[in-house]
Design a protein around this motif. Sequence first.
Motif, PDB file in Angstrom:
ATOM      1  N   PRO A 170      18.996  -2.304  -3.633  1.00 24.10           N
ATOM      2  CA  PRO A 170      18.644  -3.480  -2.818  1.00 24.10           C
ATOM      3  C   PRO A 170      18.210  -3.112  -1.397  1.00 24.10           C
ATOM      4  O   PRO A 170      17.271  -3.707  -0.851  1.00 24.10           O
ATOM      5  CB  PRO A 170      19.936  -4.304  -2.813  1.00 24.10           C
ATOM      6  N   ALA A 171      18.878  -2.128  -0.777  1.00 23.79           N
ATOM      7  CA  ALA A 171      18.520  -1.712   0.577  1.00 23.79           C
ATOM      8  C   ALA A 171      17.122  -1.113   0.608  1.00 23.79           C
ATOM      9  O   ALA A 171      16.351  -1.331   1.555  1.00 23.79           O
ATOM     10  CB  ALA A 171      19.548  -0.717   1.108  1.00 23.79           C
ATOM     11  N   LEU A 172      16.781  -0.356  -0.420  1.00 22.28           N
ATOM     12  CA  LEU A 172      15.446   0.230  -0.512  1.00 22.28           C
ATOM     13  C   LEU A 172      14.382  -0.856  -0.611  1.00 22.28           C
ATOM     14  O   LEU A 172      13.380  -0.831   0.112  1.00 22.28           O
ATOM     15  CB  LEU A 172      15.369   1.160  -1.728  1.00 22.28           C
ATOM     16  N   VAL A 173      14.591  -1.816  -1.491  1.00 25.38           N
ATOM     17  CA  VAL A 173      13.623  -2.903  -1.666  1.00 25.38           C
ATOM     18  C   VAL A 173      13.490  -3.706  -0.373  1.00 25.38           C
ATOM     19  O   VAL A 173      12.377  -4.066   0.046  1.00 25.38           O
ATOM     20  CB  VAL A 173      14.040  -3.811  -2.840  1.00 25.38           C
ATOM     21  N   ARG A 174      14.616  -3.975   0.274  1.00 24.14           N
ATOM     22  CA  ARG A 174      14.588  -4.746   1.512  1.00 24.14           C
ATOM     23  C   ARG A 174      13.792  -4.020   2.599  1.00 24.14           C
ATOM     24  O   ARG A 174      12.982  -4.627   3.314  1.00 24.14           O
ATOM     25  CB  ARG A 174      16.014  -5.020   1.983  1.00 24.14           C
ATOM     26  N   ALA A 175      13.978  -2.697   2.719  1.00 21.53           N
ATOM     27  CA  ALA A 175      13.255  -1.914   3.720  1.00 21.53           C
ATOM     28  C   ALA A 175      11.756  -1.920   3.445  1.00 21.53           C
ATOM     29  O   ALA A 175      10.944  -2.006   4.384  1.00 21.53           O
ATOM     30  CB  ALA A 175      13.790  -0.484   3.742  1.00 21.53           C
ATOM     31  N   LEU A 176      11.379  -1.840   2.189  1.00 26.29           N
ATOM     32  CA  LEU A 176       9.959  -1.863   1.839  1.00 26.29           C
ATOM     33  C   LEU A 176       9.335  -3.217   2.174  1.00 26.29           C
ATOM     34  O   LEU A 176       8.247  -3.287   2.766  1.00 26.29           O
ATOM     35  CB  LEU A 176       9.786  -1.544   0.349  1.00 26.29           C
TER      36      LEU A 176
ATOM     37  N   LEU B 288       9.683   5.437   2.799  1.00 28.44           N
ATOM     38  CA  LEU B 288      10.453   6.347   1.955  1.00 28.44           C
ATOM     39  C   LEU B 288      10.775   7.654   2.659  1.00 28.44           C
ATOM     40  O   LEU B 288      11.832   8.258   2.422  1.00 28.44           O
ATOM     41  CB  LEU B 288       9.677   6.619   0.654  1.00 28.44           C
ATOM     42  N   GLN B 289       9.877   8.111   3.514  1.00 32.56           N
ATOM     43  CA  GLN B 289      10.120   9.354   4.227  1.00 32.56           C
ATOM     44  C   GLN B 289      10.883   9.134   5.532  1.00 32.56           C
ATOM     45  O   GLN B 289      11.292  10.078   6.185  1.00 32.56           O
ATOM     46  CB  GLN B 289       8.785  10.054   4.538  1.00 32.56           C
ATOM     47  N   GLY B 290      11.075   7.856   5.902  1.00 38.86           N
ATOM     48  CA  GLY B 290      11.689   7.563   7.194  1.00 38.86           C
ATOM     49  C   GLY B 290      13.196   7.435   7.178  1.00 38.86           C
ATOM     50  O   GLY B 290      13.807   7.224   8.224  1.00 38.86           O
ATOM     51  N   SER B 291      13.816   7.534   6.015  1.00 34.51           N
ATOM     52  CA  SER B 291      15.272   7.412   5.932  1.00 34.51           C
ATOM     53  C   SER B 291      15.841   8.532   5.080  1.00 34.51           C
ATOM     54  O   SER B 291      15.287   8.871   4.029  1.00 34.51           O
ATOM     55  CB  SER B 291      15.655   6.056   5.324  1.00 34.51           C
ATOM     56  N   ALA B 292      16.951   9.093   5.539  1.00 31.46           N
ATOM     57  CA  ALA B 292      17.610  10.165   4.781  1.00 31.46           C
ATOM     58  C   ALA B 292      18.156   9.664   3.451  1.00 31.46           C
ATOM     59  O   ALA B 292      18.412  10.446   2.539  1.00 31.46           O
ATOM     60  CB  ALA B 292      18.736  10.779   5.611  1.00 31.46           C
ATOM     61  N   LEU B 293      18.337   8.346   3.321  1.00 32.17           N
ATOM     62  CA  LEU B 293      18.907   7.783   2.091  1.00 32.17           C
ATOM     63  C   LEU B 293      17.972   7.963   0.902  1.00 32.17           C
ATOM     64  O   LEU B 293      18.410   8.049  -0.236  1.00 32.17           O
ATOM     65  CB  LEU B 293      19.200   6.292   2.287  1.00 32.17           C
TER      66      LEU B 293
ATOM     67  N   PRO C  12       0.829  -1.220   0.000  1.00 33.45           N
ATOM     68  CA  PRO C  12       0.000   0.000   0.000  1.00 33.45           C
ATOM     69  C   PRO C  12       0.859   1.265   0.000  1.00 33.45           C
ATOM     70  O   PRO C  12       1.933   1.302   0.610  1.00 33.45           O
ATOM     71  CB  PRO C  12      -0.813  -0.124   1.282  1.00 33.45           C
ATOM     72  N   MET C  13       0.343   2.294  -0.658  1.00 38.88           N
ATOM     73  CA  MET C  13       1.122   3.505  -0.857  1.00 38.88           C
ATOM     74  C   MET C  13       1.410   4.231   0.451  1.00 38.88           C
ATOM     75  O   MET C  13       2.484   4.817   0.625  1.00 38.88           O
ATOM     76  CB  MET C  13       0.385   4.445  -1.815  1.00 38.88           C
ATOM     77  N   ASP C  14       0.468   4.187   1.410  1.00 43.82           N
ATOM     78  CA  ASP C  14       0.690   4.915   2.645  1.00 43.82           C
ATOM     79  C   ASP C  14       1.820   4.299   3.477  1.00 43.82           C
ATOM     80  O   ASP C  14       2.619   5.003   4.101  1.00 43.82           O
ATOM     81  CB  ASP C  14      -0.603   4.994   3.459  1.00 43.82           C
TER      82      ASP C  14
ATOM     83  N   GLU D 222      10.367  -5.519   4.304  1.00 41.38           N
ATOM     84  CA  GLU D 222      10.333  -5.743   5.748  1.00 41.38           C
ATOM     85  C   GLU D 222       9.208  -4.976   6.424  1.00 41.38           C
ATOM     86  O   GLU D 222       8.725  -5.375   7.498  1.00 41.38           O
ATOM     87  CB  GLU D 222      11.681  -5.354   6.366  1.00 41.38           C
ATOM     88  N   ALA D 223       8.763  -3.881   5.786  1.00 35.68           N
ATOM     89  CA  ALA D 223       7.653  -3.094   6.334  1.00 35.68           C
ATOM     90  C   ALA D 223       6.300  -3.622   5.867  1.00 35.68           C
ATOM     91  O   ALA D 223       5.261  -3.038   6.194  1.00 35.68           O
ATOM     92  CB  ALA D 223       7.809  -1.630   5.953  1.00 35.68           C
ATOM     93  N   GLY D 224       6.291  -4.724   5.118  1.00 34.03           N
ATOM     94  CA  GLY D 224       5.045  -5.308   4.648  1.00 34.03           C
ATOM     95  C   GLY D 224       4.535  -4.727   3.343  1.00 34.03           C
ATOM     96  O   GLY D 224       3.372  -4.937   2.980  1.00 34.03           O
ATOM     97  N   VAL D 225       5.393  -4.015   2.618  1.00 31.16           N
ATOM     98  CA  VAL D 225       5.005  -3.419   1.341  1.00 31.16           C
ATOM     99  C   VAL D 225       5.234  -4.417   0.211  1.00 31.16           C
ATOM    100  O   VAL D 225       6.276  -5.088   0.166  1.00 31.16           O
ATOM    101  CB  VAL D 225       5.810  -2.128   1.076  1.00 31.16           C
TER     102      VAL D 225
END
Length: 325
Positions: free
Chosen positions: A285-291, A255-260, A247-249, A293-296
């Motif tokens: 890869p780090a971006l995809v992994r973070a998404l 996406l807004q939670g990391s300075a990267l 989900p987009m939210d 892991e957050a259930g996205v």
Amino acid sequence: MTLRQEVAPSGPGSADADQAVVDLEGVTKSFGAVQAVRGVSLRVSPGQVYGVLGPNGAGKTTLLRVLVGLVRADAGTVRVLGRPPADPVALRRVGALIESPAFVPHLSGRVNLRVLARARGLPDAEVVRVLGVVDMEKAADRRVSGYSLGMRQRLGVAAALLGDPSLLILDEPTNGLDPDGMAAMRALIRDLGGRATVLLSSHMLGEIQQVCDRVVVIDKGAVVAEDSVSALLDRAGARNVTVWAKPMDVAEKVLQGSALWSGATRAGGADDPHWRLELDEDGVPALVRALVEAGVEVHEVRRERRSLEQVFFTLTGDHTGGSGK
């Protein structure tokens, strides 16, 4: 319009394969208090299609005028085909179209070219050849005063091709051409590369990207970058990354939670919602992994190399949407 690629291979007058066709070292030129060219050094090898880019007032046209001897450099070394600029031996092997082509308006295109050819001791057959190359035979016997801007530009290229030059200097060669004419001119320039060396100045960044082997970027009279087009694009580092995730939210929180990747922006509207951001290739890869892991649910990640236009703006700080002479 179709430009015919009937250019004869360069003959014995061609540049030696080991010798730079254009060699500049520390070239400087001022007009009063204005320093148009500041310590420019560059080397153009035989057979290259070499692009010169820069914003308005960068010094591009001044540099080209120095090469053909229309302007004398204040300092530095200039060699064209191994000789000083304006050397008669070198000039016989150079064809140039700098700024707007000048012709006698009440004469036809063919007669204008004949005058130029005979002044150089070339036969009328050479006029027929270059008219064929730029696809101007049908308009050749009309007065130049009735030509459109694009037709004048094509006639100027024909004049530059007289004598089958080893070095062809073209300043904004697609100026005034319609889209078909621009595509045909690009095809001609690509065909000329390898037969002759082409030095091309243009404000059409996409054009430079499509036809040039190497590019020099000039800003405020100085070189800010010089490399192959591919290396120049790679040098920019970050690439545009587009992410489709739901989900987009929840994706927004990641996406807004990391300075990267906090610079991500939402795009596409309700029909095609996605995110756009700039990210180093190693960061994907780090971006995809973070998404994940957050259930996205990550549906697609698309990486796009920056365009030459984006790199150009980064190098020069010019965000006006184009460049000039």
